[in-house]
Write a protein that holds these residues in place. Structure first.
Motif, short mmCIF file in Angstrom:
data_model
loop_
_atom_site.label_atom_id
_atom_site.label_comp_id
_atom_site.label_asym_id
_atom_site.label_seq_id
_atom_site.Cartn_x
_atom_site.Cartn_y
_atom_site.Cartn_z
N CYS A 158 46.27 50.58 34.88
CA CYS A 158 45.14 49.66 34.92
C CYS A 158 44.06 50.10 33.92
O CYS A 158 43.70 51.28 33.89
CB CYS A 158 44.54 49.62 36.32
N GLU A 178 40.28 48.87 31.94
CA GLU A 178 39.15 47.94 31.88
C GLU A 178 38.25 48.39 30.73
O GLU A 178 37.47 49.33 30.88
CB GLU A 178 38.42 48.00 33.23
N ARG A 212 34.52 49.29 41.13
CA ARG A 212 34.75 47.84 41.31
C ARG A 212 35.95 47.41 40.48
O ARG A 212 36.75 46.57 40.90
CB ARG A 212 33.49 47.07 40.95
N ALA A 213 36.08 48.00 39.29
CA ALA A 213 37.26 47.69 38.46
C ALA A 213 38.53 48.13 39.20
O ALA A 213 39.52 47.38 39.27
CB ALA A 213 37.17 48.41 37.12
N HIS A 214 38.47 49.31 39.80
CA HIS A 214 39.62 49.81 40.57
C HIS A 214 39.92 48.85 41.72
O HIS A 214 41.08 48.49 41.97
CB HIS A 214 39.28 51.21 41.10
N GLY A 215 38.88 48.42 42.38
CA GLY A 215 39.03 47.48 43.51
C GLY A 215 39.70 46.18 43.08
O GLY A 215 40.54 45.63 43.80
N ARG A 216 39.36 45.69 41.90
CA ARG A 216 39.96 44.43 41.42
C ARG A 216 41.46 44.62 41.18
O ARG A 216 42.27 43.74 41.48
CB ARG A 216 39.29 43.95 40.13
N HIS A 217 41.83 45.77 40.66
CA HIS A 217 43.26 46.02 40.43
C HIS A 217 44.00 46.19 41.76
O HIS A 217 45.15 45.78 41.89
CB HIS A 217 43.45 47.24 39.52
N GLU A 254 43.11 44.70 44.53
CA GLU A 254 43.17 43.34 45.07
C GLU A 254 44.35 42.56 44.46
O GLU A 254 45.03 41.79 45.15
CB GLU A 254 41.84 42.62 44.78
N ALA A 255 44.61 42.81 43.18
CA ALA A 255 45.71 42.10 42.51
C ALA A 255 47.07 42.43 43.13
O ALA A 255 48.03 41.67 42.98
CB ALA A 255 45.72 42.45 41.02
N GLU A 313 35.24 44.34 46.12
CA GLU A 313 36.27 43.58 45.38
C GLU A 313 37.54 43.32 46.18
O GLU A 313 38.34 42.49 45.81
CB GLU A 313 36.64 44.31 44.08
N THR A 314 37.74 44.12 47.24
CA THR A 314 38.99 43.96 48.00
C THR A 314 38.81 44.45 49.43
O THR A 314 38.01 45.36 49.69
CB THR A 314 40.15 44.75 47.34
#
Ligand code: NAD
Length: 377
Positions: free
Chosen positions: A44, A46, A123-128, A130-131, A155-156
């Motif tokens: 991942c 960003e 938050r970037a980690h959270g988005r990944h 969540e994906a 984010e998740t």
């Protein structure tokens, strides 16, 4: 083959060979995944934040892959990947022997874990995360905090260990270790009664302190050591323990040696000093090498495999996913007693060391559940 390698959020799936034209390095990576049959690894990235993360899912056979996020400045990306692969596999085994409906996963964020710029990273980690739609659930690990988990939570929902929830897992971990020591005593002495037994306890920190209280309450004698004199003094005062210098703890004549500080404490140097009948404690990775597990076996010292006896931390996090209560978490941690008896039974029947028997127990459960699922139409 279904593998894709992208510069951002790319996914590598294990079990398929790399394309013939793939560069040598990518082939190496797939070989690493194939070695222990990891299901999936996400790389991942960003660019806006400099976030670089790896999410490794070893197995989801028993349930969603749970494992913390480690924030660490690795020597190389490969080192980070290997750490994520190794740790995620460990989580599969730990959850399996604890009887949890969880698989094994782990993630790492590569970078300086003292940075103050945490919100965008997490938050970037959270988005990944969540994906991945719930295939992976994260929690705290080395270099991260409950506040970091709150950023991920923005984010998740696939995150545990949040502020105001289950909190410090060490009382539950200590209770599981205490029950595990009793299981060892039952096998060794024919009774799990610990009154009058002597326990040499290394480390009077979070787990060590709570373990000392439980052992003292049952009437065990304690000989303790810690590099922090204040922590030693507290256990000496509250549990009428005797203290020794940190290096002396290995030489103490006792029934049980309980490592609750560092990893790799069962090694060439310490093995010849030990004068105990049982090694059972909370520390992770107690054996410096597998051959040290064999050596304990050869000396008829009962070894409670670390990832079985210290499963209380994971049990505590799992309880949080289902609406945490201390009673519930403790009750489940108490089952470590039965898991260890089963490990010792496998070891005896198959004439293998206990650390191997623990792996066998985990693999048996995973295979049995996989079969049940396969047979369902
Ligand atoms: P902690 O940091 O609170 O306690 C560790 C203690 O060991 C500290 O008091 C430290 O001063 C002491 N120590 C360090 N080096 C020492 C040495 N050479 N000799 C004697 N003492 C020394 O950590 P903790 O949360 O109590 O965890 C203890 C161990 O159990 C760790 O290996 C951890 O990974 C493992 N573990 C903890 C949990 C948990 O719920 N906290 C769960 C599973 C595994």
């Amino acid at each position: 083959m279904r593998a894709r390698v992208k510069s951002s959020g790319s996914t590598l799936r294990a079990g398929s060979p790399p394309a013939a034209s793939a560069p040598e390095r990518a082939e190496d990576l797939f070989a690493l995944l194939a070695e222990h049959a990891h299901e999936q690894v996400s790389l991942c990235y960003e660019p806006s934040t400099g976030y670089r993360g790896i999410i490794a899912i070893h197995s989801t056979v028993l349930g969603p892959a749970l494992g913390g996020t480690r924030f660490w400045s690795y020597g190389s990306d490969r080192e980070a990947l290997i750490d994520a692969l190794r740790l995620s596999r460990g989580m599969t085994y730990k959850a399996a022997v604890a009887g949890l409906n969880l698989g094994g996963g782990k993630s790492v964020i590569i970078g300086d874990n003292t940075t103050a710029r945490r919100e965008p990273l997490f938050r970037a980690h959270g988005r990944h995360i969540e994906a991945l739609k719930g295939r992976y659930i994260t929690a705290e690990d080395v270099g991260t905090s409950t506040q970091d988990m709150e950023y991920i939570k923005a984010e998740t929902n696939h995150v545990t260990g949040l502020i105001g929830t289950s909190g410090d897992p060490s009382p539950v971990t200590a209770y599981g270790v205490y029950r595990g020591i009793k299981a060892c005593a039952r096998v060794r002495y024919g009774s799990d009664e610990l009154a009058g037994k002597t326990v040499a306890l290394q480390g009077c920190g979070h787990v060590g302190y709570h373990l000392a209280k439980l052992l003292h309450a049952e009437g065990a004698h304690l000989v303790v050591a810690d590099v922090d004199p204040f922590r030693v003094a507290r256990v000496v005062d509250e549990c009428q323990a005797q203290s020794v210098a940190p290096d002396e703890i290995y030489r103490v004549q006792a029934n049980v040696f309980a490592p609750c500080a560092l990893g790799a404490v069962i090694n060439d140097a310490t093995l010849k000093l030990l004068r105990v009948e049982i090694v059972a404690g909370a520390a992770n990775n107690q054996l410096a090498d597998e051959r040290h597990g064999d050596a304990l076996e050869a000396r008829s010292i009962i070894y409670a495999p670390d990832y079985v006896i210290n499963g209380g931390g994971l049990i505590n996090v799992n309880a949080e996913l289902q609406g945490w209560s201390l009673e519930r978490a403790r009750a489940k941690a108490g089952e470590i007693y039965d898991a260890l008896l089963r490990v010792f039974e496998i070891a005896r029947d198959e004439r293998i060391p206990t650390y191997r028997a623990a792996d066998r127990l985990a693999e048996e459960r995973i295979a049995a559940v996989a079969k049940v699922r396969q047979n369902l139409v």
